[in-house]
Design a protein around this motif. Structure first.
Motif, PDB file in Angstrom:
ATOM      1  N   LEU A 196       0.826  -1.201   0.000  1.00 21.16           N
ATOM      2  CA  LEU A 196       0.000   0.000   0.000  1.00 21.16           C
ATOM      3  C   LEU A 196       0.869   1.264   0.000  1.00 21.16           C
ATOM      4  CD1 LEU A 196      -3.072   0.751   0.193  1.00 21.16           C
ATOM      5  CD2 LEU A 196      -2.706   1.078   2.625  1.00 21.16           C
ATOM      6  N   ALA A 197       1.879   1.266   0.877  1.00 21.99           N
ATOM      7  CA  ALA A 197       2.723   2.459   0.989  1.00 21.99           C
ATOM      8  C   ALA A 197       3.598   2.623  -0.252  1.00 21.99           C
ATOM      9  CB  ALA A 197       3.577   2.383   2.249  1.00 21.99           C
ATOM     10  N   ALA A 198       4.116   1.507  -0.768  1.00 20.42           N
ATOM     11  CA  ALA A 198       4.989   1.586  -1.946  1.00 20.42           C
ATOM     12  C   ALA A 198       4.252   2.194  -3.140  1.00 20.42           C
ATOM     13  CB  ALA A 198       5.516   0.192  -2.298  1.00 20.42           C
ATOM     14  N   HIS A 199       2.963   1.948  -3.178  1.00 21.85           N
ATOM     15  CA  HIS A 199       2.128   2.432  -4.277  1.00 21.85           C
ATOM     16  C   HIS A 199       2.027   3.964  -4.293  1.00 21.85           C
ATOM     17  CE1 HIS A 199      -0.482   1.047  -7.475  1.00 21.85           C
ATOM     18  NE2 HIS A 199      -1.355   1.987  -7.167  1.00 21.85           N
ATOM     19  N   LEU A 200       2.399   4.580  -3.155  1.00 17.37           N
ATOM     20  CA  LEU A 200       2.242   6.032  -3.035  1.00 17.37           C
ATOM     21  C   LEU A 200       3.162   6.815  -3.978  1.00 17.37           C
ATOM     22  CD1 LEU A 200       1.821   6.508   0.822  1.00 17.37           C
ATOM     23  CD2 LEU A 200       0.078   6.781  -0.937  1.00 17.37           C
ATOM     24  N   ARG A 201       4.118   6.135  -4.641  1.00 19.85           N
ATOM     25  CA  ARG A 201       4.963   6.871  -5.588  1.00 19.85           C
ATOM     26  C   ARG A 201       4.140   7.360  -6.784  1.00 19.85           C
ATOM     27  NH1 ARG A 201       6.608   4.261 -10.102  1.00 19.85           N
ATOM     28  NH2 ARG A 201       5.780   2.161 -10.306  1.00 19.85           N
ATOM     29  N   LEU A 202       3.019   6.694  -7.033  1.00 20.78           N
ATOM     30  CA  LEU A 202       2.172   7.076  -8.170  1.00 20.78           C
ATOM     31  C   LEU A 202       1.083   8.063  -7.747  1.00 20.78           C
ATOM     32  CD1 LEU A 202       1.538   3.541  -9.729  1.00 20.78           C
ATOM     33  CD2 LEU A 202       3.178   5.288 -10.511  1.00 20.78           C
ATOM     34  N   TYR A 203       0.702   8.942  -8.663  1.00 17.66           N
ATOM     35  CA  TYR A 203      -0.481   9.767  -8.426  1.00 17.66           C
ATOM     36  C   TYR A 203      -1.700   8.862  -8.336  1.00 17.66           C
ATOM     37  CZ  TYR A 203       1.787  14.259  -9.431  1.00 17.66           C
ATOM     38  OH  TYR A 203       2.571  15.369  -9.385  1.00 17.66           O
ATOM     39  N   PRO A 204      -2.683   9.258  -7.542  1.00 19.32           N
ATOM     40  CA  PRO A 204      -3.907   8.450  -7.481  1.00 19.32           C
ATOM     41  C   PRO A 204      -4.755   8.657  -8.742  1.00 19.32           C
ATOM     42  CG  PRO A 204      -4.186  10.426  -6.164  1.00 19.32           C
ATOM     43  CD  PRO A 204      -2.758  10.445  -6.665  1.00 19.32           C
ATOM     44  N   ASP A 205      -5.756   7.810  -8.931  1.00 18.71           N
ATOM     45  CA  ASP A 205      -6.723   7.986 -10.020  1.00 18.71           C
ATOM     46  C   ASP A 205      -7.422   9.338  -9.815  1.00 18.71           C
ATOM     47  OD1 ASP A 205      -8.852   7.987 -11.757  1.00 18.71           O
ATOM     48  OD2 ASP A 205      -9.823   6.193 -10.936  1.00 18.71           O
ATOM     49  N   PRO A 206      -7.245  10.296 -10.732  1.00 16.51           N
ATOM     50  CA  PRO A 206      -7.844  11.626 -10.515  1.00 16.51           C
ATOM     51  C   PRO A 206      -9.368  11.582 -10.493  1.00 16.51           C
ATOM     52  CG  PRO A 206      -6.932  11.450 -12.736  1.00 16.51           C
ATOM     53  CD  PRO A 206      -6.522  10.213 -12.003  1.00 16.51           C
ATOM     54  N   GLU A 207      -9.942  10.533 -11.070  1.00 19.26           N
ATOM     55  CA  GLU A 207     -11.403  10.447 -11.129  1.00 19.26           C
ATOM     56  C   GLU A 207     -12.001   9.512 -10.081  1.00 19.26           C
ATOM     57  OE1 GLU A 207     -11.852   9.473 -15.241  1.00 19.26           O
ATOM     58  OE2 GLU A 207     -11.179  11.483 -15.815  1.00 19.26           O
ATOM     59  N   SER A 208     -11.156   8.927  -9.235  1.00 18.12           N
ATOM     60  CA  SER A 208     -11.638   7.999  -8.191  1.00 18.12           C
ATOM     61  C   SER A 208     -12.668   7.018  -8.747  1.00 18.12           C
ATOM     62  CB  SER A 208     -12.259   8.781  -7.017  1.00 18.12           C
ATOM     63  OG  SER A 208     -11.331   9.656  -6.446  1.00 18.12           O
ATOM     64  N   THR A 209     -12.327   6.404  -9.882  1.00 17.93           N
ATOM     65  CA  THR A 209     -13.310   5.621 -10.641  1.00 17.93           C
ATOM     66  C   THR A 209     -13.941   4.494  -9.821  1.00 17.93           C
ATOM     67  OG1 THR A 209     -11.964   6.095 -12.573  1.00 17.93           O
ATOM     68  CG2 THR A 209     -13.670   4.391 -12.823  1.00 17.93           C
ATOM     69  N   GLN A 210     -13.093   3.694  -9.176  1.00 24.79           N
ATOM     70  CA  GLN A 210     -13.637   2.546  -8.447  1.00 24.79           C
ATOM     71  C   GLN A 210     -14.543   2.988  -7.295  1.00 24.79           C
ATOM     72  OE1 GLN A 210     -10.908  -0.064  -6.456  1.00 24.79           O
ATOM     73  NE2 GLN A 210     -12.368  -1.760  -6.532  1.00 24.79           N
ATOM     74  N   LEU A 211     -14.116   4.033  -6.624  1.00 28.57           N
ATOM     75  CA  LEU A 211     -14.908   4.558  -5.509  1.00 28.57           C
ATOM     76  C   LEU A 211     -16.261   5.069  -6.007  1.00 28.57           C
ATOM     77  CD1 LEU A 211     -15.382   5.555  -2.640  1.00 28.57           C
ATOM     78  CD2 LEU A 211     -13.868   7.505  -3.119  1.00 28.57           C
ATOM     79  N   ARG A 212     -16.246   5.799  -7.118  1.00 28.37           N
ATOM     80  CA  ARG A 212     -17.517   6.318  -7.642  1.00 28.37           C
ATOM     81  C   ARG A 212     -18.418   5.180  -8.130  1.00 28.37           C
ATOM     82  NH1 ARG A 212     -17.751   9.204 -11.859  1.00 28.37           N
ATOM     83  NH2 ARG A 212     -15.654   8.714 -12.572  1.00 28.37           N
ATOM     84  N   GLU A 213     -17.809   4.151  -8.697  1.00 29.79           N
ATOM     85  CA  GLU A 213     -18.616   2.991  -9.130  1.00 29.79           C
ATOM     86  C   GLU A 213     -19.272   2.309  -7.932  1.00 29.79           C
ATOM     87  OE1 GLU A 213     -16.030   1.871 -13.151  1.00 29.79           O
ATOM     88  OE2 GLU A 213     -15.834   0.613 -11.363  1.00 29.79           O
TER      89      GLU A 213
END
Ligand code: PLP
Length: 361
Positions: A59-76
């Motif tokens: 989870l923490a290692a993934h923080l090098r990337l920007y998040p999904d700007p559209e929060s697609t999964q959350l909105r779905e």
């Protein structure tokens, strides 16, 4: 104004010098010996499924990337819960941010925004921030919203919390429909921060009303105030308006971890129902105890109650409770200065509150 303030204001733009910012409820540095009933947080931790996300590997290692700007999964996930499409859902960094974008997107007009005289105190702050005129419509003496008073020509829009804050009073959906019909060409925002504690959501009306925007938060019923996640639901043209504002301000308001935790939390409907049932049961117990001791209590469908002590001033009781390490919320404002807003805590916390009130009274 102190000397140092004066120095700073030299550098401020004139608009900033004039601001009167929102003042949040006290967040004490240590809550070790405190019973904290002042900001309507959940007394229970969030869904175990939401908590488990934070233990995921990588989870923490993934923080090098920007998040999904559209929060697609959350909105779905949100859309699926409410029988909407993802294009009908907007997410923000707490519902306060969603509200800010809604004020910017829909209410900057020559006509005044309408809201109740007693309501969430962030609304006037956003009006001031964006230079929006407003007209406050008085609640009835029993603190209910008088919908007929909102029949004002040339309004710029309407916003109400339902249930209202800090009163806790709920407005039935038939009344919400009247508001929507009074202003078919203006946006009507229903801020449902507390809807899970007993009311019926206006989400069911979205199909029929192109001017309806419903706003929810994970801060109260989902026990995730610290995560900062709120969302708006409405027809796609309203969501597009919000996205235009959001993408002109911050492309990435929801960090990648928050997106994952919120997705897990919203999917766990069972936990939500259990958590709200516990809070509602404790609320009803507290209301009947306080009524017995001598309080007038506004009927609440929220995770707090708005209560007036009959034998002592609200301010004196607030201070007496503070001395006993119990913090509630006192608003030194017209019409409500004899009331305290008391968040619903655990059964033990509310027993301590009732005992302290008995002692003081
Ligand atoms: C708590 C509250 C909010 C803000 O919630 P966040 O999502 O934590 O920003 C918005 N509206 C009302 C009426 C509230 O009580």
């Amino acid at each position: 104004m102190t000397e140092s303030n004066k120095d700073h204001s030299l550098f401020w733009s004139p608009a900033v010098a004039k601001l009167q910012p929102y003042v949040p409820g006290e967040q004490p540095k240590t809550t070790a010996r405190l019973i904290k009933l002042n900001t309507n947080e959940s007394p229970y931790p969030p869904s175990p499924k939401a908590q488990a996300v934070l233990q995921e590997e990588g989870l923490a290692a993934h923080l090098r990337l920007y998040p999904d700007p559209e929060s697609t999964q959350l909105r779905e996930t949100i859309a699926a819960q409410f029988d909407l499409s993802p294009e009908q859902v907007f997410v923000g960094n707490g519902s306060d941010e969603v509200l800010a974008h809604a004020f910017y997107s829909f209410f900057q007009r020559p006509e005044p925004l309408l809201y109740p005289d007693i309501t969430y105190s962030f609304y006037p702050v956003y009006c001031q921030f964006y230079g929006i005129e407003s007209q406050k419509l008085p609640l009835r003496d029993d603190f209910s919203i008088a919908v007929e008073d909102f029949a004002i020509d040339n309004a710029g829009g309407v916003i109400i919390p339902n249930p209202n804050a800090p009163t806790g009073r709920y407005l039935p959906l038939a009344e919400i429909e009247k508001l929507l019909q009074l202003h078919p060409e203006r946006v009507v925002v229903i801020d449902e921060a507390y809807i899970d504690f007993g009311g019926e959501s206006a989400v069911a009306l979205i199909d029929r009303y192109p001017n309806l925007l419903v706003i929810h938060t994970l801060s109260k019923s989902h026990a995730l105030a610290g995560l900062r996640l709120g969302y708006a639901m409405g027809q796609a043209h309203l969501i597009e308006g919000l996205n235009r504002a959001k993408n002109s301000f911050n492309s990435y308001p929801i960090d990648g971890i928050a997106q994952k935790v919120a997705t897990a939390a919203i999917a766990d409907r069972e936990w939500l129902a259990d958590n709200c049932a516990k809070v509602i049961a404790t609320r009803e117990w507290t209301c009947s105890e306080l009524t017995e001791i001598g309080f007038d209590i506004v009927p609440s469908t929220a995770n707090f109650i708005f209560a007036k002590p009959q034998k002592i001033s609200a301010e004196d009781l607030f201070n007496a409770l503070r001395e006993r390490n119990i913090i509630v919320r006192y608003f030194n404002k017209p019409r409500i200065s004899e009331y305290l807003r008391i968040s619903i805590g655990t059964d033990e916390e509310m027993q301590a509150l009732v005992a302290a009130c008995r002692e003081v009274l």
